[in-house]
Design an enzyme around this catalytic site. Sequence first.
Site, PDB file in Angstrom:
ATOM      1  N   SER A 160      39.880  40.525  46.972  1.00 35.73           N
ATOM      2  CA  SER A 160      41.110  41.846  46.939  1.00 35.73           C
ATOM      3  C   SER A 160      41.128  42.899  48.173  1.00 35.73           C
ATOM      4  O   SER A 160      40.201  43.398  48.449  1.00 35.73           O
ATOM      5  CB  SER A 160      40.214  42.538  45.760  1.00 35.73           C
ATOM      6  OG  SER A 160      41.080  43.677  45.387  1.00 35.73           O
ATOM      7  N   HIS A 211      44.000  38.637  46.716  1.00 32.76           N
ATOM      8  CA  HIS A 211      44.253  38.982  45.312  1.00 32.76           C
ATOM      9  C   HIS A 211      44.811  40.532  45.205  1.00 32.76           C
ATOM     10  O   HIS A 211      44.180  41.279  46.232  1.00 32.76           O
ATOM     11  CB  HIS A 211      42.820  39.146  44.676  1.00 32.76           C
ATOM     12  CG  HIS A 211      42.933  39.670  42.980  1.00 32.76           C
ATOM     13  ND1 HIS A 211      43.274  38.792  42.179  1.00 32.76           N
ATOM     14  CD2 HIS A 211      42.549  40.878  42.735  1.00 32.76           C
ATOM     15  CE1 HIS A 211      43.044  39.679  40.838  1.00 32.76           C
ATOM     16  NE2 HIS A 211      42.632  40.673  41.257  1.00 32.76           N
ATOM     17  N   ASP A 250      45.955  43.962  43.764  1.00 30.29           N
ATOM     18  CA  ASP A 250      45.525  44.906  42.571  1.00 30.29           C
ATOM     19  C   ASP A 250      46.463  46.014  42.570  1.00 30.29           C
ATOM     20  O   ASP A 250      46.663  47.097  43.274  1.00 30.29           O
ATOM     21  CB  ASP A 250      44.043  45.433  42.618  1.00 30.29           C
ATOM     22  CG  ASP A 250      42.968  44.315  42.344  1.00 30.29           C
ATOM     23  OD1 ASP A 250      43.263  43.659  41.328  1.00 30.29           O
ATOM     24  OD2 ASP A 250      42.139  44.185  43.184  1.00 30.29           O
ATOM     25  N   MET A 302      47.917  48.945  40.463  1.00 29.45           N
ATOM     26  CA  MET A 302      47.469  49.897  39.527  1.00 29.45           C
ATOM     27  C   MET A 302      48.298  50.974  39.234  1.00 29.45           C
ATOM     28  O   MET A 302      48.836  51.679  40.505  1.00 29.45           O
ATOM     29  CB  MET A 302      46.025  50.613  39.809  1.00 29.45           C
ATOM     30  CG  MET A 302      45.069  49.696  40.044  1.00 29.45           C
ATOM     31  SD  MET A 302      43.501  50.283  40.648  1.00 29.45           S
ATOM     32  CE  MET A 302      42.345  48.942  40.718  1.00 29.45           C
ATOM     33  N   HIS A 339      47.656  40.945  40.637  1.00 31.38           N
ATOM     34  CA  HIS A 339      47.044  41.518  39.354  1.00 31.38           C
ATOM     35  C   HIS A 339      47.545  42.728  38.709  1.00 31.38           C
ATOM     36  O   HIS A 339      47.421  43.766  39.469  1.00 31.38           O
ATOM     37  CB  HIS A 339      45.592  41.681  39.366  1.00 31.38           C
ATOM     38  CG  HIS A 339      44.838  41.836  38.521  1.00 31.38           C
ATOM     39  ND1 HIS A 339      43.300  42.442  38.325  1.00 31.38           N
ATOM     40  CD2 HIS A 339      44.928  42.163  36.776  1.00 31.38           C
ATOM     41  CE1 HIS A 339      42.844  42.805  37.442  1.00 31.38           C
ATOM     42  NE2 HIS A 339      43.722  43.065  36.203  1.00 31.38           N
ATOM     43  N   MET A 370      47.891  45.887  36.805  1.00 28.30           N
ATOM     44  CA  MET A 370      47.135  46.896  35.704  1.00 28.30           C
ATOM     45  C   MET A 370      48.135  47.931  35.515  1.00 28.30           C
ATOM     46  O   MET A 370      48.031  49.103  35.944  1.00 28.30           O
ATOM     47  CB  MET A 370      45.846  47.262  36.345  1.00 28.30           C
ATOM     48  CG  MET A 370      44.826  46.268  36.518  1.00 28.30           C
ATOM     49  SD  MET A 370      43.507  46.698  37.521  1.00 28.30           S
ATOM     50  CE  MET A 370      44.210  45.765  39.205  1.00 28.30           C
ATOM     51  N   MET A 423      38.189  39.980  33.192  1.00 26.10           N
ATOM     52  CA  MET A 423      37.602  41.232  34.083  1.00 26.10           C
ATOM     53  C   MET A 423      36.191  41.194  33.725  1.00 26.10           C
ATOM     54  O   MET A 423      35.767  41.189  32.471  1.00 26.10           O
ATOM     55  CB  MET A 423      38.394  42.291  33.715  1.00 26.10           C
ATOM     56  CG  MET A 423      39.789  42.330  34.097  1.00 26.10           C
ATOM     57  SD  MET A 423      40.051  42.184  35.598  1.00 26.10           S
ATOM     58  CE  MET A 423      39.050  43.581  36.580  1.00 26.10           C
ATOM     59  N   ASP A 471      36.818  38.819  37.879  1.00 30.16           N
ATOM     60  CA  ASP A 471      37.216  39.712  38.926  1.00 30.16           C
ATOM     61  C   ASP A 471      36.160  40.947  38.630  1.00 30.16           C
ATOM     62  O   ASP A 471      36.363  41.640  37.559  1.00 30.16           O
ATOM     63  CB  ASP A 471      38.659  40.092  38.561  1.00 30.16           C
ATOM     64  CG  ASP A 471      39.400  41.077  39.520  1.00 30.16           C
ATOM     65  OD1 ASP A 471      38.514  41.744  40.334  1.00 30.16           O
ATOM     66  OD2 ASP A 471      40.498  41.574  39.300  1.00 30.16           O
TER      67      ASP A 471
END
Length: 216
Positions: free
Chosen positions: A9, A34, A36, A38, A67, A69, A138, A176
């Site tokens: 990540s 990966h 992330d 957010m 990913h 979020m 998760m 993850d």
Amino acid sequence: MPTPVVAPSLLAANHGEFIAGIRTIEEAGLTWVHLDIMDGHFVPNISFGPQVVAALRPLTKLHFDVHLMLTHPDRFVAAFAQAGAERLTVHIEAEHDMGQTLAAIKAAGLKAGIAMNPDGDPRRLLPYLDAVDLVLCMTVFPGFGGQAFIPAVLDSIRFLAAERRARGLDFRLEVDGGVNTETGLRCREAGADTLVAGTAFFKAPDRKAFVAGLTA
Ligand code: DX5
Ligand code: ZN
């Protein structure tokens, strides 16, 4: 056990030097990163958006495992597809029509994933398993790197791996959060085949050795 895919990540890399983080992943011999994303609403933190993903895209061949979020992931499918994401994973806890969002991701030509928080009931994912390329369990509450692995999620992983086997499906089963050589092995034994590692990867003194330990 099959050799897992390891997806570091970038959240755990220096955010002023993402390209150095990308090179670090490539030099460790890996093929996935990966990413992330957010929004400060679905999770209590903000990371980076599609412009950063688009800027990194021409600089590497790594597979972009994105990913989301986000409270409204459906509103950003097109932006991340355009930015060069290859795989988009969205949360069951977000505010959207899961079936429609998965269909939109696939219509954009991307692999589609469904994610669940550590306290989620994996039975909620059953209606979607036929439609996904990846299920993300998760193993921490999303928002921050560097948290401790939550072992109760191993039961969900075992449940989903059994369901995958029983139905002859071939989605990837990803974990993850708090993944290191010890917790990664427990996840693999439970049926996970795709391991996200942020802190443990970027802080490892010898990253090739870390990856070797995770995949042994
Ligand atoms: C959590 C993110 C993870 C996180 C993992 O909000 O989805 O990808 O960066 O980081 P580590 O490996 O440090 O727990
Ligand atoms: Zn993640």
